[in-house]
Scaffold this active site. Structure first.
Site, PDB file in Angstrom:
ATOM      1  N   GLY A 192       9.038 119.424 -46.994  1.00  0.00           N
ATOM      2  CA  GLY A 192      10.411 119.842 -46.737  1.00  0.00           C
ATOM      3  C   GLY A 192      10.800 119.520 -45.304  1.00  0.00           C
ATOM      4  N   LYS A 193      12.098 119.359 -45.074  1.00  0.00           N
ATOM      5  CA  LYS A 193      12.582 119.126 -43.701  1.00  0.00           C
ATOM      6  C   LYS A 193      13.002 120.474 -43.117  1.00  0.00           C
ATOM      7  CE  LYS A 193      14.797 115.334 -42.474  1.00  0.00           C
ATOM      8  NZ  LYS A 193      13.823 114.523 -41.740  1.00  0.00           N
TER       9      LYS A 193
END
Length: 305
Positions: free
Chosen positions: A156-157
């Protein structure tokens, strides 16, 4: 920095100067935000702006939000419409970078993810090269390790996780290198400070798998498909040992901001001939045509504004 005149903030398009958060905002205090970096490219011949793979970027953004217990009232289609509305408001006619963000918007102290309000925002900026020496970058192995998926979701960012990237990037640049290669907790090559990595070995294009704590990059996925379909190259996802990098025939990094960065040296050792390799050169030219909507086969990757 040439920023947009407008932004999307708290449910509407507003002047950028009005898109402000309080210093007590949870996302600011604790890094509880997720984001995506997106690009739109100006096609001079067509006189049109094209957003590259917006659905894929927003699908990943919403997946990142799920990991962080976030919920917003938009799906991929709704976020794409917001993007079009915002870009049309400022009538961009150059290459740009878009930063959509979902963040914990309540104010106050308290480390948690639950029982907090979530908001979506986005601004736009003109964009130049992410790595100035992108045709012959000199890399080093970082002393910092890549975050582990059991620490902060690596796929995930997550905004707070990019403190790891900042440590990696600054140490590499201050030591005189263009970028860094980061190892995971098992000692395998993971990625750069904020880019995926590829190497050519024995005619095969190799890249670390998602289980080696990489970000599942949109550019990475695009390059894999282009290499297979357009260049007829075998692409393999597998773990890469540190010393394999030194004996690779070619090495390059990919990312939305960076696009395709050719690496020609690692820790003062030349990669291959010490110059950009033929596969990297072909992929860079092909990718540039694709993102500017000049390759009909991949027209579905480009959204006309």
């Amino acid at each position: 920095m040439d920023l947009s005149k407008h932004a999307f903030f708290e449910g509407k398009i507003v002047p950028l100067s009005e898109a402000k958060i309080n210093i007590a905002t949870h996302g600011f205090l604790y890094g509880t935000a997720v984001f995506s970096g997106m690009r739109a490219y100006w096609n001079e011949e067509k006189g049109r702006l094209f957003v590259f793979r917006p659905y894929d970027h927003y699908h990943r953004l919403l997946n990142s939000a799920r990991m962080m217990a976030m919920n917003i009232p938009y799906d991929e289609a709704g976020l794409i419409q917001i993007t079009l509305d915002l870009l049309r408001t400022d009538n961009w006619q150059e290459d740009i970078y878009l930063r959509p963000t979902i963040y914990k918007a309540d104010m106050g102290i308290g480390v948690r993810l639950h029982d907090l309000r979530d908001e979506f925002s986005m601004f736009v900026m003109a964009f130049e090269k992410y790595v100035k020496n992108d045709a012959g970058a000199h890399l080093t192995f970082s002393s910092w390790r890549r975050i582990d998926d059991n620490v902060i979701p690596a796929r995930g960012k997550i905004a707070g996780a990019y403190a790891n990237s900042a440590l990696i990037k600054t140490d590499a640049n201050r030591a005189g290198f263009d970028e860094a290669i980061v190892l995971d907790s098992n000692g395998h090559v993971s990625e750069g400070s904020a880019m995926n990595i590829f190497m050519m070995r024995d005619g095969v294009l190799v890249t670390p798998p998602s289980t080696d704590n990489i970000l599942e990059g949109i550019t990475r996925r695009s390059v894999m498909e282009l290499a297979r379909n357009e260049l007829g190259i075998e692409v393999v996802e597998r773990s890469i040992d540190r010393t394999e990098v030194f004996i690779a025939e070619e090495l390059f990094m990919t990312g939305t901001a960076a696009q395709i960065v050719a690496a020609t040296k690692v820790d003062y050792r030349p990669i291959g001939s010490g110059m950009m390799g033929p596969v990297t050169e072909k992929l860079r030219a092909l990718f540039d045509d694709v993102v500017r909507a000049k390759h009909p086969k991949y027209k579905d990757w480009n959204l006309e504004v």
